[in-house]
Structures are given as C-alpha cells and as structure tokens.
Motif scaffolding. Structure first.
Motif, short mmCIF file in Angstrom:
data_model
loop_
_atom_site.label_atom_id
_atom_site.label_comp_id
_atom_site.label_asym_id
_atom_site.label_seq_id
_atom_site.Cartn_x
_atom_site.Cartn_y
_atom_site.Cartn_z
N SER A 368 0.86 -1.23 -0.09
CA SER A 368 -0.02 0.14 0.05
C SER A 368 0.86 1.29 0.10
N LYS A 398 -6.16 1.06 1.97
CA LYS A 398 -5.92 -0.03 3.00
C LYS A 398 -6.96 0.10 4.01
N LYS A 430 -11.00 -2.23 -3.20
CA LYS A 430 -10.42 -3.30 -2.33
C LYS A 430 -11.30 -4.47 -2.22
#
Length: 498
Positions: A368, A398, A430
């Motif tokens: 990340s 994240k 994500k």
C-alpha cells in the motif's frame, strides 16, 4: 545544448536514461549581420565533441542531431553544417520554423489529455506559438526572439530595470497582437522548455509543494505575477541562489516570464500549464509511432496505464476483471442510494482498479505504501497532479487511518465530501480485488439486496470460491464502515443457482 539518451523499455516506449546539458548560448555568438562567429563555431564543435565521447562510450548508432533558431537564422548555416559533419560523428538537421513548432505541439498532445489549447516554447533565439483544437494543429508561428535575444536587446545589465521591463512588455504585446488567432481565446496556455519548468519549480518551492514533478502543473495568471514579484525583490546575486531556478537562467528568467504573461493576457488564458515534454520528446514520439502509421496517441491516459502495467508486471486480464466487479458493485450500491452516482466516479474506479496494489512489485508486505508513493510521485502522462493523487489514494486504499495518513499533506486539495468519495471508491476497489484474489475470474454475476439486517451480496461463481470467500469476509469491513451498514456475502455455484 543537450544530449539525451533513450532506451526502448519492456513496454515499448522510449525511456530517458541520460540527460547531459551544456550551457553554450550560441545566440550570443551571432554577429550583427547574423553570422555565427569563429568563437561560436568553436563552442559548438567543442560541445559536440564532449557529447561524442558519451555516444561512443555507449556504442550508440541511432543518433539524431537537430538545431533550432540560432543555427537556422545564421547566414553561414551551410558552413556550420559542413563543419559539424566533417569534425564530428553527427549530421546536423536544421529544423524549420514549422518543424520546431510541430514537434513541440506533438510532445504536448502525446503527453497530456488536453483537446484544445495554445502552446508556447521560448528558446534562446525564437519563440514558437501554436493553436490546436481537437488535438489537431490549427495555427503556428515562430517569432524571431527568445529569452536570450530579448535579454540582449532590452536589458542592459544582468537585471532589468522597471523602464526596461515596460519597453519589453510593449514590444511583446505588439508581437503577439500581430496574430489575430491568439486574441481572447480563453484557453489553457501550455508552456514547454527550461524557462517554463523553472517558473514552476520556483512556485513549488514558494508554496512548499508536496508532490514531485512539474508535468501538467497548473498556475493562474495571478500566480505567474507572484513568481515575478518574488524574483524582483532579490538582487541578481541572490536570485542565482533561489530554490528552483537554475543558476544559468537567472539573467533570462524575467524576460521569459514577461513573455508568458503577455501571451496569457493577450489570449485571455484560462490557466497556465507546464509540460515537461518538449521538442526532443516530440521528435521521439514521431520515431516511436512511425511503425503504427500514426503520430498522435488516441488516448494518452490509457497509453500511460498500459506503460505502468508493463513496468510493474500488472496482470492486465486480472485487473480488467477487478474493474468490472468494482464498477458493478458501485452501480448496484448507487441503485440502492448508498453512494451518489457520478460519471467521474466510474472513471476513477477504472483507473484506481487498473493499478491497484501496484506496489507489491516492490514489496508485498508494504504494498500500500509503495503503491501510493509510486503513483503520487511518478509523472503519468495525461493526468494532472490532482487526478494522479486521487488515483494513488484509491489504488493504495488499505483502511481509514492509513488513508488519513496519506492525505494529510494534501488536506486542502480535496473537500471533506471529496475525501469521503475517494474512500468509498477505494473501499469498493479493495473489496472487488478480494473477489478475484486467485486471479481465476470465477465471479460471474453480482446482485445486492437491501434488507433490515444489512446488505446481502449474492455472487454466482464458476469454480471453488473458498479463497475469495475468505478474502471477502476479511475486506468487507472497509465497505461496511463507508456505507454504515453490515454486509453479508453469499457465494453460489452458477449451476446450483440455476
């Protein structure tokens, strides 16, 4: 004078690996009757010899040597060409006014997504102006003045007086007024060349700009004036030490700035944009695209993303599937009014999903952080800095705390509502990534039901989904925090569902 060495990288594009600069200022060796003096010829040949040592060291065979206004305007240019050919490894190509303007235009349309604008390239002895519309060159003009010649003609010392600036402004306004197609265009002014880059670097130093790079940096007319006033408060000796300003440009930066400002005023510029890509890049874009029968990339941003994919070993088929999942989830959530639908969001999702987790190329454990840094600080042709930063925030998403950490230096770049939207899109990407964690593209259909107990995701799959289920359960919390509702994820086989 500059020697630039490119290598064709694995994505097929030409990447700059060496950039050697020599301050020759050949314009200062042009006599009153426009002959390049013996001293100027010696300077030229000596510099080319130093370049020649480098090209021989690297065993370079394909070397292009191009000359611009000073040689073009020299009465003895034929003799100059002859001497260069006889005394060096190089064959000099003297660019016409059109070629010099065209290559600058080509660099801009192949490295930005601008559809219409006015370009300016101020060199030492000429200034090229073009107008393009629908990414096609419509008008061009080459003025026989540049930063060096303006300084030589209008500034008696190292630093212009206010009276000298007034005379210079009057001259520039008269010159630009001679082009009727410039007047009141209300378009972006795109500048290329070292003086333009220095103006941006100075402004970035003044405001402590947190990103690296100058490409597609945007300034207003007021900010151009701020930079000029900032410089004018220094003595010439102090100006040579100003952050962002090359020492060898200290005596010509004010004439260059006046040129930018006068053009901006005449054309009623909408904004001032700097392109890091210039004349030499235009020449190489032509070389790069020759085999394809085109000279202008159809979609600059798409081309940039594919280059990123090649550079960082991105699995393109996997990312296309993740993008499809992410856009489907976004549209389903928008149908249920959990996100506010906007066309721009789909574009942001596609960009963010395409380069999601790119930093794992460097290190999987801290992917990340690497993703955010690489995307935020790498020049990505076609994207303005704000667009690039947004893509970096989505692709590196994240968690909320990590997001806040990344965006801290850029708080004033986005409103609170925009920051929430970026978090939404990051959480969706994500989650979508978790649904193809094995890169088998097993998720074929998605439906969402809104119930009293929360949202229920129904996923039809074409294979065993245990790995995807594990990751989805792990990652759904980020989406739950955004939409403020619990999520249940149900996987089903396509056959059993039917």
């Amino acid at each position: 004078m500059r020697l630039v060495i490119y290598v064709r990288d694995k994505s097929g594009k030409l990447k700059e690996i060496e950039n050697v600069k020599a301050v020759a200022r050949l314009r200062n060796y042009l006599t009153e009757d426009s002959h390049l003096s013996i001293e100027g010829m010696t300077k030229l040949i000596t510099t080319l010899h130093s370049f020649q040592e480098i090209t021989r060291h690297h065993y370079l065979k394909d070397v292009k040597c191009v000359a611009t206004a000073t040689i073009r305007q020299a009465v003895n240019k034929t003799e100059i060409e002859k001497q260069v050919k006889e005394q060096t490894d190089f064959t000099m190509q003297i660019l016409s006014e059109y070629e010099e303007a065209y290559y600058g235009f080509l660099a801009i349309v192949n490295s930005t997504s601008l559809e219409e604008g006015i370009t300016i390239d101020i060199g030492g002895g000429s200034t090229e102006i073009t107008y393009f519309k629908n990414r096609e060159l419509k008008e061009y003009h080459s003025f026989s003045f540049g930063a060096l010649s303006l300084k030589k003609e209008f500034v008696s010392g190292d630093f212009p007086s206010e009276d000298e600036l007034q005379v210079l402004r009057s001259f520039l306004r008269k010159q630009f007024a001679s082009l009727p197609w410039l007047k009141d265009k209300n378009l972006p002014i795109i500048a290329i060349g070292g003086s333009a880059r220095n103006v941006v670097q100075i402004h970035q130093a003044i405001i402590s700009y947190p990103l690296s790079g100058v490409h597609q940096y945007v300034m207003s007319g007021e900010q151009l004036e701020e930079v000029k006033q900032y410089l004018l408060k220094f003595s010439f000796e102090e100006m040579q030490k100003v952050d962002g300003l090359s020492k060898d440009r200290a005596d010509i930066i004010i004439p260059a700035l006046e040129t930018f400002q006068c053009l901006y005023e005449m054309a009623h510029g909408e904004r001032f944009i700097v392109s890091r890509k210039g004349l030499r890049d235009g020449i190489f874009y032509e070389e790069l695209t020759r085999d394809f029968g085109i000279s202008i990339f159809p979609n600059v941003i798409e081309e940039s993303l594919y280059n990123l994919a090649a550079d960082y070993n991105i699995n393109v088929n996997h990312m296309f599937h993740v993008t499809t999942i992410a856009t489907n989830v976004y549209n389903l959530l928008a149908d249920l009014y959990y996100v506010e639908r906007a066309d721009e969001d789909i574009l942001d999702i596609k960009r963010g999903a395409f380069v999601y987790n790119l930093g794992c190329y460097i290190d999987g454990e801290s992917s990340s952080q690497h993703t955010f840094y690489l995307l935020a600080n790498r020049t990505i042709d076609g994207l303005f800095p704000r667009e690039r930063l947004k893509m970096a925030l989505i692709a590196s998403y994240k968690s909320k705390p990590v997001f806040k950490q990344y965006i801290e230096p850029y708080q004033d770049w986005f409103t609170k509502e925009e920051q929430l939207k970026i978090r939404q899109l990051g959480a969706i990407v994500k989650f979508a990534y978790s649904l193809d964690t094995t890169k088998r593209k097993i998720v074929k259909e998605i439906k969402i039901e809104d119930t009293e107990n929360g949202l229920v995701f129904f996923l039809k799959c074409s294979g065993d989904w245990q790995a995807e289920q594990y990751q989805a359960e792990k990652q759904k919390k980020h989406l739950e925090k955004i939409i403020k509702k619990p999520i249940t994820v149900n996987f089903h086989s396509i056959l059993s569902a039917e």
